[in-house]
Design a protein around this motif. Sequence first.
Motif, PDB file in Angstrom:
ATOM      1  N   LEU A 353       1.023  -1.109   0.092  1.00 17.24           N
ATOM      2  CA  LEU A 353       0.081   0.000  -0.102  1.00 17.24           C
ATOM      3  C   LEU A 353       0.740   1.132  -0.082  1.00 17.24           C
ATOM      4  N   LYS A 357      -0.508   5.559   3.406  1.00 17.24           N
ATOM      5  CA  LYS A 357      -1.584   5.020   4.071  1.00 17.24           C
ATOM      6  C   LYS A 357      -1.613   3.760   4.931  1.00 17.24           C
ATOM      7  N   LEU A 358      -0.651   3.682   5.335  1.00 11.10           N
ATOM      8  CA  LEU A 358      -0.312   2.264   5.956  1.00 11.10           C
ATOM      9  C   LEU A 358      -0.813   2.573   7.497  1.00 11.10           C
ATOM     10  N   PHE A 361      -4.386   2.054   7.308  1.00 13.78           N
ATOM     11  CA  PHE A 361      -4.812   0.744   7.081  1.00 13.78           C
ATOM     12  C   PHE A 361      -4.787  -0.231   8.319  1.00 13.78           C
ATOM     13  N   THR A 362      -3.549  -0.252   9.114  1.00 17.18           N
ATOM     14  CA  THR A 362      -3.380  -1.066  10.308  1.00 17.18           C
ATOM     15  C   THR A 362      -4.637  -0.741  11.272  1.00 17.18           C
ATOM     16  N   ARG A 364      -7.781   0.295  10.577  1.00 22.11           N
ATOM     17  CA  ARG A 364      -9.017  -0.012   9.936  1.00 22.11           C
ATOM     18  C   ARG A 364      -8.881  -1.461   9.940  1.00 22.11           C
ATOM     19  N   CYS A 365      -7.730  -2.245   9.428  1.00 17.53           N
ATOM     20  CA  CYS A 365      -7.936  -3.862   9.444  1.00 17.53           C
ATOM     21  C   CYS A 365      -7.838  -4.351  10.826  1.00 17.53           C
ATOM     22  N   THR A 415     -10.130  -4.363   2.649  1.00 17.87           N
ATOM     23  CA  THR A 415      -9.600  -3.240   3.120  1.00 17.87           C
ATOM     24  C   THR A 415      -8.472  -2.792   2.071  1.00 17.87           C
ATOM     25  N   ILE A 416      -7.788  -3.640   1.850  1.00 19.09           N
ATOM     26  CA  ILE A 416      -6.748  -3.332   0.871  1.00 19.09           C
ATOM     27  C   ILE A 416      -7.279  -2.901  -0.411  1.00 19.09           C
ATOM     28  N   MET A 419      -8.539   0.693  -0.151  1.00 20.03           N
ATOM     29  CA  MET A 419      -7.552   1.695  -0.164  1.00 20.03           C
ATOM     30  C   MET A 419      -6.495   1.665  -1.290  1.00 20.03           C
TER      31      MET A 419
END
Length: 469
Positions: A353, A357-358, A361-362, A364-365, A415-416, A419
Amino acid sequence: MRLRVEQAHGVFGALAAELGTAAVLVGDAVPMRNRCDWSGLEPATPLAVVRPVDAAGVSAAVRACRDAGLPFVPQGGLTGLCGGATPRAGWVAISMERMVGIEEIDAASSTMTVKAGTPLETIQRAAEEAGLYFPLDLGSRGSCAIGGNLSTNAGGNRVIRYGMARDLVLGLEVVLPDGTVLNSLNKLLKNNAGYDLKHLFIGSEGTLGIITRVVLRLYPKPLSTMSALCALPDYDAVLAFLAEARRGLGPLLSAFEVMWPDYWELVTERCGVRAPIGGGHGAYVLVEAQGTDEAADQPRFEGWLEGVLERGILADAAVAQSLAQTQAFWGLRDACADFVGVLGPHISYDVGLATGKLGAFTARCKAGLAAAIPGCESVYYGHIGDGNLHLVAWVPGLPLAEQPKHAMDTVVYGTIREMGGSISAEHGIGTLKKPWLPYARSEVEIALMRVLKSALDPAGLLNPGKVVG
């Protein structure tokens, strides 16, 4: 029409007569190791394991399989995590295990020519003994083979400076699905004479051809290695620190590894790895630089880090004063290799990603996994300098067969997709990730992949069912 199993054994006898009896293993002689890679898929016993010693032998094996209508799969070190080298019943495995060795080191052109079955660690050591450096590095370095590294376009720890595996290759020798040997062992850094065909095969996971020899690009051997383990308040500070590292260290920057608090607590408290800095922070970074001036590089590195500390980006930092301390720092990052013994059964992910954005992402994931799967835990870490995140998810107490992998996949890859990332940063697709490929590639891209596969392998016998086949 494909031959029945009993008819196929006559093919193997003829092949053994041509290549030697040690080259063809059938029945009970088929080793367990050739029945599955590290993906955890159900093992399958191939009809035979063919072990050539050169491209001519691979070509003979391919032609024999093609004439008999037998599917065949290339195998290297079998350390792949997505099933790319796992056979199915009724297939033939063509193993590179006897195709090992360094053929040439050309110091003038900074290249090394090697056979595809050569372990990565053997290549690293040969380069070092010649006063040079091959920068590709993976945790499985002692077991993985260079042909497999290229077939999956391996990444590893130093992509931020040297690029992926494809950036370290100048030429290839490849056996095509019809048995034709393509010799493109180019040593030239600049060669724009038509299509650069090697990139068809690098990253294709053994579905378009079988890599048999490689010309690798070497670099000057680093004479100094500097590293620091740093604590930061949050992911925004990580991004600021990465910008400082790129600006302040320039081409010396060789690694930038980030560990989220959940990972840090796991490795320091449950794995028992000793940390040189305290916990309780929002993120942890292992930053490494490599140079060629031992006298100047360490002071420069420490001066740069002091400046970053003064600007308030870091909460704490420890600088390695020896190679042993650098290795100890890396021990924290590499402790994920011990997760099987500590966590028990778990599911591992490798995603890509945009670096910015990482952090989102973490969050949200992790929340998504916990909400969708009661009791699900997850930890996060990775090569953030190149946008590659690894995560591990599990439900404590459940055996591997009962881990809710599909539900986890749905959250992680969903999620990936939302995003705009990749479901595979460095491990490939194989069969495990094939259903999720549309989450990262468009219909047009996948259609073109299938056109390439059909053009090179119209019979569909080379590693069928993998990636897009």
